[in-house]
Each structure stands twice: as structure tokens, then as C-alpha cells.
Motif scaffolding. Structure first.
Motif, mmCIF file in Angstrom:
data_model
loop_
_atom_site.group_PDB
_atom_site.id
_atom_site.type_symbol
_atom_site.label_atom_id
_atom_site.label_comp_id
_atom_site.label_asym_id
_atom_site.label_seq_id
_atom_site.Cartn_x
_atom_site.Cartn_y
_atom_site.Cartn_z
ATOM 1 N N ASP A 69 0.811 -1.219 0.000
ATOM 2 C CA ASP A 69 0.000 0.000 0.000
ATOM 3 C C ASP A 69 0.844 1.269 0.000
ATOM 4 O O ASP A 69 0.468 2.260 -0.625
ATOM 5 C CB ASP A 69 -0.951 0.011 1.204
ATOM 6 C CG ASP A 69 -2.115 -0.946 1.018
ATOM 7 O OD1 ASP A 69 -2.407 -1.330 -0.139
ATOM 8 O OD2 ASP A 69 -2.745 -1.312 2.025
ATOM 9 N N ARG A 72 1.687 2.963 -3.327
ATOM 10 C CA ARG A 72 0.616 3.634 -4.072
ATOM 11 C C ARG A 72 0.512 5.127 -3.752
ATOM 12 O O ARG A 72 -0.230 5.843 -4.406
ATOM 13 C CB ARG A 72 -0.728 2.966 -3.766
ATOM 14 C CG ARG A 72 -0.779 1.532 -4.194
ATOM 15 C CD ARG A 72 -2.044 0.846 -3.678
ATOM 16 N NE ARG A 72 -2.001 -0.573 -3.910
ATOM 17 C CZ ARG A 72 -2.449 -1.186 -4.993
ATOM 18 N NH1 ARG A 72 -2.999 -0.479 -5.965
ATOM 19 N NH2 ARG A 72 -2.361 -2.484 -5.117
ATOM 20 N N ASP A 77 5.835 6.395 -0.341
ATOM 21 C CA ASP A 77 6.750 5.593 -1.145
ATOM 22 C C ASP A 77 8.186 6.087 -1.057
ATOM 23 O O ASP A 77 9.127 5.324 -1.265
ATOM 24 C CB ASP A 77 6.284 5.567 -2.597
ATOM 25 C CG ASP A 77 7.061 4.576 -3.437
ATOM 26 O OD1 ASP A 77 7.446 3.508 -2.921
ATOM 27 O OD2 ASP A 77 7.294 4.868 -4.618
ATOM 28 N N ASN A 122 -2.900 7.063 -9.585
ATOM 29 C CA ASN A 122 -2.490 5.671 -9.792
ATOM 30 C C ASN A 122 -3.052 5.136 -11.093
ATOM 31 O O ASN A 122 -4.182 5.455 -11.470
ATOM 32 C CB ASN A 122 -2.988 4.767 -8.655
ATOM 33 C CG ASN A 122 -2.380 5.103 -7.329
ATOM 34 O OD1 ASN A 122 -3.072 5.561 -6.440
ATOM 35 N ND2 ASN A 122 -1.085 4.904 -7.182
ATOM 36 N N GLY A 126 -2.113 0.429 -9.629
ATOM 37 C CA GLY A 126 -1.609 1.116 -8.442
ATOM 38 C C GLY A 126 -0.290 1.827 -8.634
ATOM 39 O O GLY A 126 0.195 2.489 -7.726
ATOM 40 N N ASN A 127 0.316 1.699 -9.821
ATOM 41 C CA ASN A 127 1.575 2.391 -10.085
ATOM 42 C C ASN A 127 1.331 3.899 -10.105
ATOM 43 O O ASN A 127 0.322 4.369 -10.621
ATOM 44 C CB ASN A 127 2.143 1.941 -11.440
ATOM 45 C CG ASN A 127 2.499 0.476 -11.434
ATOM 46 O OD1 ASN A 127 3.391 0.046 -10.711
ATOM 47 N ND2 ASN A 127 1.780 -0.307 -12.215
ATOM 48 N N VAL A 128 2.271 4.655 -9.547
ATOM 49 C CA VAL A 128 2.112 6.105 -9.419
ATOM 50 C C VAL A 128 2.571 6.806 -10.701
ATOM 51 O O VAL A 128 3.633 6.511 -11.238
ATOM 52 C CB VAL A 128 2.904 6.641 -8.208
ATOM 53 C CG1 VAL A 128 2.821 8.159 -8.117
ATOM 54 C CG2 VAL A 128 2.393 6.011 -6.917
#
Length: 133
Positions: A69, A72, A77, A122, A126-128
Motif C-alpha cells: 500500500d 501507491r 513511497d 495511480n 496502483g503504479n504512481v
């Protein structure tokens, strides 16, 4: 220090749970098309998406591990080493932002102001991604 060797950007790679759904998402929301498809050993499916000079490589692997999590959210991150996000610059910043919001894409974080303004969201996995004015 400058180096004389030629170097240019080629692609950014992301793992996704469903390569077809991800290709559709990137096509519908960011205008990427499929450039090529290929397979790698270990039953890995891959494809290159392209939009002008930009390329994204998608990977779908059997039994992928879920993304944590914290990966995301670009603020959290930063606490984990490694690649953080991909960023696209656009003169159509406001139009892209509005279109994404209308599509139900949540804006995770907004940064900067004026010509240095950006927002994060996202992709389907879920990739930023960041869009920068």
C-alpha cells in the motif's frame, strides 16, 4: 562532468496483474497505443505501449506479488528505496486533470504552483504517475 556518449530515454516498465486491462487503461486515459507484444521465459507476457516518443513496457507474470500500500502513495513511497513514479509533462495539464477526474481517477497529491504544478494518481495496477504542467 559531461560525458560525450549519446543517451536518450527509451521506456519505463511496470508490472501489472492484467496486461490487456492495463493496455486498455493507458489507451483510454492517456492515449497510448500498442507498439509490440512479446513473451519472455517463465510465461511472462510483455508489451510496449507508445505515444509519440514515449514508451511504457508492461509485464504480466504468473502469480504476482501484490504491491504494498505504501507504494501507491508518493509521499509514503519515498521511505522505500527504488524507482518512485513516471512523470509526463503536458501543456494540456488542466484538460488531462479534468478528464481523469471525470473518469473517476482519484488525485492522490497535488504539488507546486504555476508552471511548476503537478498532480499524482495511480494507474489501474496502483503504479504512481505524475502529470506536470
Amino acid at each position: 562532468m559531461t560525458h560525450g556518449e549519446d543517451l536518450s530515454f527509451h521506456h519505463h516498465a511496470v508490472s501489472v496483474p492484467d496486461i490487456e486491462a492495463a493496455a486498455t487503461w493507458y489507451a483510454d486515459l492517456l492515449g497510448f497505443g500498442i507498439e509490440s507484444r512479446f513473451a519472455l521465459p517463465g510465461d511472462i507476457q510483455a508489451m510496449f505501449l507508445v505515444r509519440g516518443p514515449l514508451r511504457i513496457e508492461l509485464f504480466e507474470v504468473p502469480s504476482p506479488q501484490p504491491m504494498a500500500d505504501d507504494r501507491r502513495d508518493p509521499r509514503r513511497d519515498l521511505q522505500t528505496l527504488g524507482h518512485k513514479h513516471i512523470c509526463f509533462r503536458s501543456e494540456d495539464y488542466d484538460r488531462i486533470r479534468s478528464r481523469l477526474k471525470l473518469a473517476g481517477i482519484a488525485i492522490i497529491l497535488e504539488v507546486g504552483s504555476g508552471k511548476a504544478q503537478g498532480f499524482f494518481f495511480n494507474d489501474i495496477a496502483g503504479n504512481v504517475i505524475e502529470i506536470l504542467r
